[in-house]
Motif scaffolding. Sequence first.
Motif, PDB file in Angstrom:
ATOM      1  N   LEU A 114       0.854  -1.182   0.000  1.00 25.82           N
ATOM      2  CA  LEU A 114       0.000   0.000   0.000  1.00 25.82           C
ATOM      3  C   LEU A 114       0.890   1.232   0.000  1.00 25.82           C
ATOM      4  O   LEU A 114       1.698   1.415   0.909  1.00 25.82           O
ATOM      5  N   ARG A 115       0.754   2.041  -1.042  1.00 24.27           N
ATOM      6  CA  ARG A 115       1.577   3.247  -1.190  1.00 24.27           C
ATOM      7  C   ARG A 115       3.063   2.917  -1.062  1.00 24.27           C
ATOM      8  O   ARG A 115       3.844   3.698  -0.532  1.00 24.27           O
ATOM      9  N   GLY A 116       3.457   1.753  -1.537  1.00 27.11           N
ATOM     10  CA  GLY A 116       4.860   1.366  -1.542  1.00 27.11           C
ATOM     11  C   GLY A 116       5.366   0.788  -0.247  1.00 27.11           C
ATOM     12  O   GLY A 116       6.508   0.331  -0.180  1.00 27.11           O
ATOM     13  N   ALA A 117       4.545   0.769   0.813  1.00 26.65           N
ATOM     14  CA  ALA A 117       5.002   0.278   2.113  1.00 26.65           C
ATOM     15  C   ALA A 117       5.075  -1.241   2.128  1.00 26.65           C
ATOM     16  O   ALA A 117       4.287  -1.923   1.466  1.00 26.65           O
ATOM     17  N   GLU A 118       6.007  -1.789   2.902  1.00 21.12           N
ATOM     18  CA  GLU A 118       6.192  -3.229   3.023  1.00 21.12           C
ATOM     19  C   GLU A 118       4.868  -3.928   3.326  1.00 21.12           C
ATOM     20  O   GLU A 118       4.005  -3.377   4.010  1.00 21.12           O
ATOM     21  N   GLY A 119       4.724  -5.157   2.830  1.00 18.73           N
ATOM     22  CA  GLY A 119       3.482  -5.887   3.021  1.00 18.73           C
ATOM     23  C   GLY A 119       3.109  -6.080   4.474  1.00 18.73           C
ATOM     24  O   GLY A 119       1.926  -6.093   4.829  1.00 18.73           O
ATOM     25  N   ARG A 120       4.102  -6.213   5.351  1.00 19.06           N
ATOM     26  CA  ARG A 120       3.811  -6.420   6.770  1.00 19.06           C
ATOM     27  C   ARG A 120       3.272  -5.155   7.430  1.00 19.06           C
ATOM     28  O   ARG A 120       2.819  -5.193   8.581  1.00 19.06           O
ATOM     29  N   PHE A 121       3.298  -4.021   6.712  1.00 14.13           N
ATOM     30  CA  PHE A 121       2.804  -2.759   7.261  1.00 14.13           C
ATOM     31  C   PHE A 121       1.315  -2.541   6.994  1.00 14.13           C
ATOM     32  O   PHE A 121       0.793  -1.455   7.229  1.00 14.13           O
ATOM     33  N   THR A 122       0.634  -3.554   6.485  1.00  9.49           N
ATOM     34  CA  THR A 122      -0.809  -3.478   6.264  1.00  9.49           C
ATOM     35  C   THR A 122      -1.510  -4.423   7.231  1.00  9.49           C
ATOM     36  O   THR A 122      -1.246  -5.624   7.227  1.00  9.49           O
ATOM     37  N   ALA A 123      -2.401  -3.879   8.059  1.00  3.32           N
ATOM     38  CA  ALA A 123      -3.202  -4.701   8.965  1.00  3.32           C
ATOM     39  C   ALA A 123      -4.413  -5.232   8.193  1.00  3.32           C
ATOM     40  O   ALA A 123      -5.110  -4.472   7.533  1.00  3.32           O
ATOM     41  N   VAL A 124      -4.637  -6.538   8.271  1.00  2.00           N
ATOM     42  CA  VAL A 124      -5.697  -7.187   7.484  1.00  2.00           C
ATOM     43  C   VAL A 124      -6.706  -7.830   8.439  1.00  2.00           C
ATOM     44  O   VAL A 124      -6.326  -8.528   9.390  1.00  2.00           O
ATOM     45  N   TYR A 125      -7.985  -7.595   8.154  1.00  2.00           N
ATOM     46  CA  TYR A 125      -9.077  -8.128   8.966  1.00  2.00           C
ATOM     47  C   TYR A 125     -10.091  -8.822   8.072  1.00  2.00           C
ATOM     48  O   TYR A 125     -10.358  -8.365   6.952  1.00  2.00           O
ATOM     49  N   ILE A 126     -10.682  -9.901   8.571  1.00  2.00           N
ATOM     50  CA  ILE A 126     -11.791 -10.583   7.907  1.00  2.00           C
ATOM     51  C   ILE A 126     -12.974 -10.553   8.859  1.00  2.00           C
ATOM     52  O   ILE A 126     -12.936 -11.172   9.926  1.00  2.00           O
ATOM     53  N   ASP A 127     -14.012  -9.801   8.507  1.00  2.00           N
ATOM     54  CA  ASP A 127     -15.170  -9.615   9.392  1.00  2.00           C
ATOM     55  C   ASP A 127     -14.727  -9.185  10.788  1.00  2.00           C
ATOM     56  O   ASP A 127     -15.242  -9.645  11.801  1.00  2.00           O
ATOM     57  N   GLY A 128     -13.727  -8.308  10.853  1.00  2.00           N
ATOM     58  CA  GLY A 128     -13.244  -7.809  12.130  1.00  2.00           C
ATOM     59  C   GLY A 128     -12.233  -8.698  12.821  1.00  2.00           C
ATOM     60  O   GLY A 128     -11.768  -8.360  13.920  1.00  2.00           O
TER      61      GLY A 128
END
Length: 632
Positions: A114-128
């Motif tokens: 996201l915007r060039g940031a490392e993949g580990r810098f994105t928090a991912v949620y599924i139905d919270g």
Amino acid sequence: MSISLFRESAAASGCARLRASALTLAVFAVCSAQAQDGVIVVAQNLRAPSLDDVVVTATRTAQPLTDIVADVSIVDSETIAQAGATGLVDVLARLPGVEITRNGGVGNSSNVFLRGAEGRFTAVYIDGVRVDSQSTGGAVWEQIPLSQIDRIEVLRGPAAAVYGSDAMGGVIQLFTKKGEGPAAPYVGVGLGSHQLRRIEAGVSGAAGEGGAFDYALGISHERSDGYDIRDSASHNPDRDGYRTTAGNARLGLKINAAHRIDATLLANEMKSGYDGPKYTPADPEDDQNDNRMHAAGLTWSAQWSEAFSSRVSLTDSVSRYETTPSYYLTRTHLRGYLWHNEYRLGAHLFTAALERREDQLTNDPIDRDRSQDALALGYGFHAGNHTLQLNLRHDSDSEFGSKNTGSVAYGYAITPTLRATASAGTAFRAPTLYQRFSQYGDASLKPETGRNIEVGLRYASGASHAGVVAYRNRVSNLIIFDGTATACGQDFGCYNSVGRAEYKGVTLSAGHRVGGVTLHGSIDLQSPKDLATGRQLQRRAKRYATFGADTQLAGWTLGAEVQASGRRFDNAANTQVLGGYTLVNLYASTRVARDFTLLARVDNLGDKDYQLARTYVTPGRSLYVGLKWAPH
């Protein structure tokens, strides 16, 4: 007006064509906006915002899209249904500010920037429910089945003041289908290139007085013989196929007008082929991945008064990855506890939350766990021309001590259709347990920290939308694998937290309806840079763009997509070039009988030979045809 497309090689002339095409699309966006209301701006979201859209990702509170200051995109169920035989990351790659990498085709190791940031810098949620890997860091994208996802919200920009550790580049929320109305069953089948076969079925609806009980159940199975995903000199020339079985259940019970209970579960098992680093022609090995995941949540929502509401959630997720015959096994188990409170007073919204997260990693010989406890406070104001959002969060890590993060965002409506925004925030990510305690780990690693500022100008009127967002995100204590580090005692190197990076850029996007044709597009101009060396960060382009158009004709929905990227580098030294590329995708759907819908899709129409990772082959031209029965 003609829209020029572009194809870029690693040569300088290709870069020139990319810049020219970016300018052309930007001009298209400007002219579209001018034609509508005389406003000259460029765009923001993939599709036109609607006043009815409600977003929960920005602040963890359901809010109309018109009240959101953050940079958010929405992918709806119709867009997902038109995705064909692609994976989740392929759908995300069509959004502004999103790039992907993948070691081959669907089912192989994937990453999202996201915007060039490392993949580990994105928090991912599924139905919270938070999903993550304490081995690789970040979500294991190939484990998440697109077939069970009904809606996606993507928040670009740090959100650690709301979500805590990891949300340094953004947050992606995935939602499964929610039942409503009479029972609605469906069955779908599909065939595609590389001997792809797919079958899915499900039912959703609501029952009881006033639809007090709602339900949505789904299951799918997909398999493909695949293709040879490597082009290196020495590798197993077999087909690297995959098979996956996924299911989800989402149940809701409205106890009375003030109380509701929701339970969710999504699970997936995927086996896929890959080519390992060792290959002996006389005794070849059939390398296999075995990915398994689940995400489960239980939530009690209460409306105590007209002004005060609360939500209590218990969540549990597991990400498991195993390889054979070269044996490797890693398993991450996350548990979450959240007590979220909201108090509305006129134009003011106050929020307070207590949250606990527990991480456990099993990765022989590692068997470690840790926890984070947090207090998060928020204040929102929306009245007249002004929107203000303040957030402050205190995290206490069982190993690193305390960490404070904060953010401030402000929006001002210049006109009813044009709004300016500005925001600033801090963020952090604690090192993974693998980075600290593996044979290459360093227990003294410090959390990665980030500071972000951004400004935007956004326009929305009817079916037209436009905007521009400029941002800069600087990260300190960036954790890298350092081949010269010796703290772990390994000759090969160790993890080290001495890096610094800067992600800055501008996102332009636009959408407009011309006659019966809906157009949308985006351009990202960015500079993801290693501040220690001044070099471009791996596998991220300085320029990439998307463009799409769809229309209705004689009972058909017809659409086209163009995805283009400039050159990238596969290594930190910037000596291994991944050439730029342009892809053209086509899709068409129609109702062939009362309750039957036919979908046809061609991806990479021009059969472009390109790579997202060095020595890994992408699928080439791919065809998918699906038939779905869903009585209305």
